[in-house]
Design a protein around this motif. Structure first.
Motif, PDB file in Angstrom:
ATOM      1  N   ALA A  69      33.807  23.444  31.095  1.00 22.91           N
ATOM      2  CA  ALA A  69      34.997  23.549  30.245  1.00 22.91           C
ATOM      3  C   ALA A  69      35.484  22.169  29.816  1.00 22.91           C
ATOM      4  CB  ALA A  69      36.102  24.299  30.989  1.00 22.91           C
ATOM      5  N   LEU A  70      35.392  21.198  30.711  1.00 23.01           N
ATOM      6  CA  LEU A  70      35.778  19.820  30.372  1.00 23.01           C
ATOM      7  C   LEU A  70      34.929  19.292  29.212  1.00 23.01           C
ATOM      8  CD1 LEU A  70      36.232  16.988  33.032  1.00 23.01           C
ATOM      9  CD2 LEU A  70      35.022  16.577  30.909  1.00 23.01           C
ATOM     10  N   LEU A  71      33.650  19.620  29.226  1.00 17.58           N
ATOM     11  CA  LEU A  71      32.728  19.130  28.206  1.00 17.58           C
ATOM     12  C   LEU A  71      32.776  19.952  26.915  1.00 17.58           C
ATOM     13  CD1 LEU A  71      29.692  18.496  30.573  1.00 17.58           C
ATOM     14  CD2 LEU A  71      30.940  16.724  29.318  1.00 17.58           C
ATOM     15  N   LEU A  72      33.378  21.130  26.962  1.00 18.46           N
ATOM     16  CA  LEU A  72      33.342  22.046  25.822  1.00 18.46           C
ATOM     17  C   LEU A  72      33.887  21.451  24.522  1.00 18.46           C
ATOM     18  CD1 LEU A  72      32.717  24.869  24.710  1.00 18.46           C
ATOM     19  CD2 LEU A  72      34.949  25.612  25.576  1.00 18.46           C
ATOM     20  N   ARG A  89      38.779  31.394  39.118  1.00 16.45           N
ATOM     21  CA  ARG A  89      39.236  30.620  37.958  1.00 16.45           C
ATOM     22  C   ARG A  89      38.110  29.765  37.387  1.00 16.45           C
ATOM     23  NH1 ARG A  89      40.683  25.452  38.114  1.00 16.45           N
ATOM     24  NH2 ARG A  89      41.876  24.541  36.405  1.00 16.45           N
ATOM     25  N   SER A  90      37.414  29.015  38.247  1.00 14.27           N
ATOM     26  CA  SER A  90      36.352  28.136  37.752  1.00 14.27           C
ATOM     27  C   SER A  90      35.207  28.942  37.157  1.00 14.27           C
ATOM     28  CB  SER A  90      35.837  27.223  38.871  1.00 14.27           C
ATOM     29  OG  SER A  90      35.239  27.970  39.913  1.00 14.27           O
ATOM     30  N   ALA A  91      34.877  30.082  37.753  1.00 13.66           N
ATOM     31  CA  ALA A  91      33.827  30.926  37.205  1.00 13.66           C
ATOM     32  C   ALA A  91      34.233  31.481  35.842  1.00 13.66           C
ATOM     33  CB  ALA A  91      33.513  32.065  38.171  1.00 13.66           C
ATOM     34  N   SER A  92      35.507  31.803  35.687  1.00 13.09           N
ATOM     35  CA  SER A  92      35.997  32.325  34.408  1.00 13.09           C
ATOM     36  C   SER A  92      35.933  31.268  33.313  1.00 13.09           C
ATOM     37  CB  SER A  92      37.430  32.832  34.560  1.00 13.09           C
ATOM     38  OG  SER A  92      37.492  33.893  35.494  1.00 13.09           O
ATOM     39  N   LEU A  93      36.091  30.000  33.690  1.00 12.27           N
ATOM     40  CA  LEU A  93      35.973  28.924  32.710  1.00 12.27           C
ATOM     41  C   LEU A  93      34.543  28.812  32.184  1.00 12.27           C
ATOM     42  CD1 LEU A  93      38.190  26.213  34.447  1.00 12.27           C
ATOM     43  CD2 LEU A  93      38.748  27.522  32.389  1.00 12.27           C
TER      44      LEU A  93
END
Length: 389
Positions: free
Chosen positions: A294-297, A201-205
């Motif tokens: 992803a948080l920073l996106l 999941r984290s890699a996909s983000l």
């Protein structure tokens, strides 16, 4: 030539993709065709703890396998990369097989560069020139061929660089050499099933973030846009499928293909601001790099709204937004990330406010920041991080 006339340079390096139940068999036949007989695997200990997967790999490679280095560590610290370099030399490898996620891929590439060049990593890495620009030394020595057998999606598959971390200074040292690109990727269902769902999941983000930022590039390249748009579409489609059935093979393989497309597409468009910031903030957080990115996106997207307003429509098309205005598209991305349970504040992933200034310093020296359509100065980076905190 008018400003609206298409003008691009798109390079598609030779790359083989084998996927499915017979992918490993096809890979081994390719090694035989290339006359490669001394394969060394670079991996993490967790892969070898899956006995069925480890046996599956060993049986496929047979006597071509001369050694397994399982000392890969997250963020590829220099001491561990040097250990991998020495292992390759000891085993007289003629081909390197990275098995695992991004750290395995980067460690394998960096170790191969250091082995071939025979110099200290700081002599070989990207550096800031006297005029303030970032430059990468030309690395001329021939490199060992690289293959990737992934356990997680990572855009690192198709890249020509490897960034390692100096644990003493926290510096991220980027090595760049087109000769170190992988020959191809082997998407094997057994190896794909070894990674925990959270890691996939984290890699996909990370794949999603890189696709979005690639689409927000100044570069007008329809070939890259097609790869990036489909990578985003695939993550949107298959990440919920992974959550619904974490053991299923199809979502994992599809997300790996999305990672390949995101990596190849962003090779033409360059990196993004969220990526550069995550490289600096990630090691200072309690979350995987993909989650931090992803948080920073959304913050990085808003930072470039004035300079590439026409590019937001490419993302809006994939997400089917009501219109293509920047704010509507950013909100759609925020909704998508909320559905994937991405935190919204850096403090929620244990980043200390006192670490932001140092992270901003490191981000300015990140090669990826040079490709951002609006390159921020130190204060702008710090403001963005504070807003995200």
């Amino acid at each position: 030539m008018s400003n609206d006339e298409l003008n691009l340079r798109h390079i598609t390096p030779a790359f083989r993709t084998f996927a499915g139940g017979d992918a490993l068999r096809r890979f081994v036949k390719q090694l035989d065709r290339d006359g490669l007989t001394r394969a060394v695997i670079i991996t993490v200990p967790a892969i070898l703890e899956h006995q069925d997967a480890a046996d599956h790999l060993r049986n496929a490679l047979g006597d071509r396998l001369v050694g397994i280095f399982d000392g890969v560590v997250e963020h590829s610290p220099v001491p561990d990369v040097l250990a991998a370099r020495d292992f390759l030399a000891e085993k007289q490898a003629d081909v390197v097989v990275a098995v695992g996620g991004g750290s395995a891929v980067v460690t394998a590439r960096a170790a191969s560069i250091l082995l071939a060049e025979g110099k200290d990593v700081r002599e070989l890495c990207t550096q800031r020139a006297a005029d303030g620009s970032l430059t990468s030394p030309k690395l001329s020595a021939p490199k060992l061929p690289q293959w990737v057998i992934p356990s997680t999606p990572t855009s690192a598959y198709a890249k020509a660089g490897a960034a390692v971390r100096d644990p003493e200074t926290g510096d991220r040292l980027a090595l760049f050499d087109p000769k170190i690109r992988a020959q191809g990727i082997v998407l094997d269902p057994v190896l794909a099933g070894t990674a925990p769902e959270g890691l996939v999941r984290s890699a996909s983000l990370n794949v999603l973030s890189m696709a979005v930022e690639g689409l927000l590039s100044r570069t007008r390249d329809p070939l890259a846009d097609a790869l990036l748009a489909h990578a985003l579409r695939a993550v949107k489609r298959w990440l919920p499928e992974l959550k619904a059935d974490p053991a299923a093979t199809e979502p994992r393989l599809q997300l790996m293909l999305a990672a390949l497309m995101s990596g190849q597409g962003s090779d033409s468009t360059g990196g993004g601001l969220a990526q550069a910031l995550a490289h600096a903030v990630g090691p200072r957080s309690a979350a995987p790099n993909g989650v931090v990115e992803a948080l920073l996106l959304p913050h990085s997207m808003r930072f470039v709204t004035d300079v590439v307003p026409d590019r937001f429509g490419l993302i809006g098309d994939v997400l089917r937004t009501v219109d293509s205005s920047a704010e509507v598209v950013v909100e759609a991305v925020e909704d998508l990330l909320a559905g994937f349970e991405v935190p919204t504040r850096l403090r929620d992933v244990s980043v200390q406010e006192s670490a932001l200034a140092e992270a901003a310093d490191h981000a300015r020296d990140d090669w990826f920041i040079t490709a951002v359509p609006r390159v921020p100065n130190h204060e702008e980076i710090l403001d963005l991080l504070r807003n995200a905190w």
